[in-house]
Design a protein around this motif. Sequence first.
Motif, PDB file in Angstrom:
ATOM      1  N   GLU A  40       0.912  -1.185  -0.008  1.00  0.00           N
ATOM      2  CA  GLU A  40       0.121   0.083   0.077  1.00  0.00           C
ATOM      3  C   GLU A  40       0.758   1.232  -0.097  1.00  0.00           C
ATOM      4  N   ARG A  41       0.266   2.477  -0.309  1.00  0.00           N
ATOM      5  CA  ARG A  41       1.109   3.585  -0.457  1.00  0.00           C
ATOM      6  C   ARG A  41       1.415   4.104   1.115  1.00  0.00           C
ATOM      7  N   HIS A  42       2.532   4.482   1.106  1.00  0.00           N
ATOM      8  CA  HIS A  42       3.262   5.309   2.557  1.00  0.00           C
ATOM      9  C   HIS A  42       3.773   6.440   2.021  1.00  0.00           C
ATOM     10  N   SER A  43       3.701   7.557   2.668  1.00  0.00           N
ATOM     11  CA  SER A  43       4.368   8.873   2.338  1.00  0.00           C
ATOM     12  C   SER A  43       5.066   9.289   3.455  1.00  0.00           C
ATOM     13  N   GLY A  44       5.886  10.237   3.225  1.00  0.00           N
ATOM     14  CA  GLY A  44       6.864  10.870   4.075  1.00  0.00           C
ATOM     15  C   GLY A  44       7.431  12.160   3.716  1.00  0.00           C
ATOM     16  N   ARG A  45       8.144  12.924   4.731  1.00  0.00           N
ATOM     17  CA  ARG A  45       8.351  14.258   4.209  1.00  0.00           C
ATOM     18  C   ARG A  45      10.137  14.264   4.473  1.00  0.00           C
ATOM     19  N   LEU A  46      10.614  15.174   3.243  1.00  0.00           N
ATOM     20  CA  LEU A  46      12.056  15.252   3.552  1.00  0.00           C
ATOM     21  C   LEU A  46      12.307  16.746   2.985  1.00  0.00           C
ATOM     22  N   ALA A  47      13.349  17.155   3.258  1.00  0.00           N
ATOM     23  CA  ALA A  47      13.959  18.417   2.920  1.00  0.00           C
ATOM     24  C   ALA A  47      15.061  18.439   1.820  1.00  0.00           C
ATOM     25  N   LEU A  48      14.676  19.076   0.718  1.00  0.00           N
ATOM     26  CA  LEU A  48      15.841  19.323  -0.530  1.00  0.00           C
ATOM     27  C   LEU A  48      16.970  20.198   0.053  1.00  0.00           C
ATOM     28  N   ASP A  49      18.029  20.143  -0.573  1.00  0.00           N
ATOM     29  CA  ASP A  49      19.193  20.950  -0.394  1.00  0.00           C
ATOM     30  C   ASP A  49      18.855  22.170  -0.075  1.00  0.00           C
ATOM     31  N   ASP A  50      18.078  23.066  -1.015  1.00  0.00           N
ATOM     32  CA  ASP A  50      17.513  24.339  -0.864  1.00  0.00           C
ATOM     33  C   ASP A  50      16.613  24.518   0.506  1.00  0.00           C
TER      34      ASP A  50
END
Length: 615
Positions: A40-50
């Motif tokens: 099933e779908r799982h999502s999460g967050r992350l920050a890019l370099d900028d």
Amino acid sequence: MTAIPLVALVGNPNAGKSALFNALTGARQKVGNYPGVTVERHSGRLALDDGRPIELVDLPGTYSLDPSSPDEEVTRDVVLGRQAGERRPDALVVVADATNLDNHLRFVLQLKGLGLPAVLALNMVDMAKRDGLAIDPAALARELGMPVVETVAVRRRGLDDLRAALTDALTTRSGVATTVDPDIRQFQREARRIAAAAIVAQPRGRAVTRSLDSVVLHPLAGPVILFTLLFVMFQAVFSWSEAPIGWIEGAQGWLAERAIATLPDGFLRSLLVEGVINGVGSVVVFLPQIIILFLFILVLEASGYMVRAAMLMDRLMAGLGLSGRAFIPLLSSFACAIPGIMATRSISDPRERLTTILVAPLMTCSARLPVYAVIIGAFIPARDLAPGIGLQGVVLFALYLAGILSAMLASVLIRRTVTRGVGGGFLMELPRYQWPSPRDVLIGLWQRAYVFLRRAGTIIMGVTVALWLLASYPVAPAGVKQSEYSVAGRIASGLEAVLRPIGFNHEMSLAVIPAMAAREVAVSALQTVYAIDAEDEEQGATELGGRLAGRWSLATALAFLAWFVFAPQCLSTIAVIRRETNGWRWPLFAVAYLFALAYLAAGATYWTAVAAGLG
Ligand SMILES: Nc1nc2c(ncn2[C@@H]2O[C@H](COP(=O)(O)OP(=O)(O)OP(=O)(O)O)[C@@H](O)[C@H]2O)c(=O)[nH]1
Ligand SMILES: [Mg+2]
């Protein structure tokens, strides 16, 4: 405020998507070393370099975006933004397993065709290095036209580079355009080409496999090699079997002599000699040929060649509406249509599956071999067309070819009519070549031999004995032929009226009825009928081939061969079709079209031969 960018992790099962997801987001998604862990779908967050945040979603692994498979359709819909309640991703991180590059690249190419900004995470490079496989990421990126980042998800290696590449892709938003035609076979070929260009070093075994494949799968050389192998196989069936057939005939003759010497003349002795020993013996004599045939098939299978043959066939048959996925079931039908029809369960498209079931009985099962061999032995001279190329082997090859070609033709017609509609593509991983293990081959041969002998000892013996009884009674008065006066003879006379126009005589009409139980019975039935009509036991024991050669015309013999290429003379196959299709509709359809084909083919053969002066 605009929504934060959505990035999807996609790739084949077991590529390491979840591991990468966890490494990037710090989440704890379940990873496991087998395909299909994430469902099933799982999502999460992350920050890019900028510093920009993005949302990352981990999708279930799939092999392609094939709309005919429900799970692949979900991935396709998500990626295309068609899934309800899901926005279209702004970019893709495509994950590929470096140790299985060409297979994974196929899907990468398909995904690339969608035109989204994409980055390839070339994962598991640690495993690749350990195996001595070196891939040049720059070359790969150039060939693919997509940024490539090497990663080791479980060691958190390559994550910074991946984030940087992703930042780039999201900033420029440059979707990569489609370059290849969206056809799974094209993707496959293109994937192989790219993999070959990007791989700079590989373990020896892989190198051998690769160079062998470049010949074996070559569009011209490949089919020639396949054809040659099959040709040699059918030559061997005749040329290697002579001596062992002689031993079996010797043993059979000795048994019959013993029976005649020890038992008083009468019912029991006739039953034993004519029905059991000579009737069943006339079938068992073909054991060596069956073993030789399977020796070839088993060795080709174990070496890894058969999967290649399937791929070749897929390419050849692509235009005919039959997929290579059907090849393995059809190949097993050379042994017997029953396991072949059961193996169609692996075909996901229902129309393709039904078509394969309907044509499987056209593949020449080993039960036809005794029938073919006895007629060929009696009517086709054992001379060489060229050194090492025997005429008998050529005729046998032609009979097998007739079965294959008619199966192909039938499937085209069936696909265009009763099972119309598009089918799925054909995906198959190519195993490495290896030497077949003699033990496995011997076990395989033993199993085939056992199945054959068990049939001879049960169904063939049972039917032959029953036929012997029906053909021996009532006893004919002097001057009347026993085989015509008996119960079996009278039944056969009815059928003979239908079969005479296609060149069949009374004995043949008599043999095809019990042969519904098993094709080999045609041989034992002929042996039994001629033995019953013979003056004495000495004459009754004459070898069947010699007897036929003196009585049948060549045209009649050829018509009999043509009949057996098509006729659905096997009740068990009909029963299996019924079980696998849940009803009587398709088995009846198969029986009707196969008998119609048999009748037409035998008739056409007979009249052509008569016209050619062979009658
Ligand atoms: N050695 C090594 N193992 C890895 C790497 N990445 C993932 N693995 C292992 O490979 C296996 C599969 O990883 P998953 O992340 O479950 O794969 P997935 O792509 O999510 O698979 P599905 O959810 O089935 O589609 C796991 O046993 C991981 O520990 C890597 O870079 N190197
Ligand atoms: Mg997963």
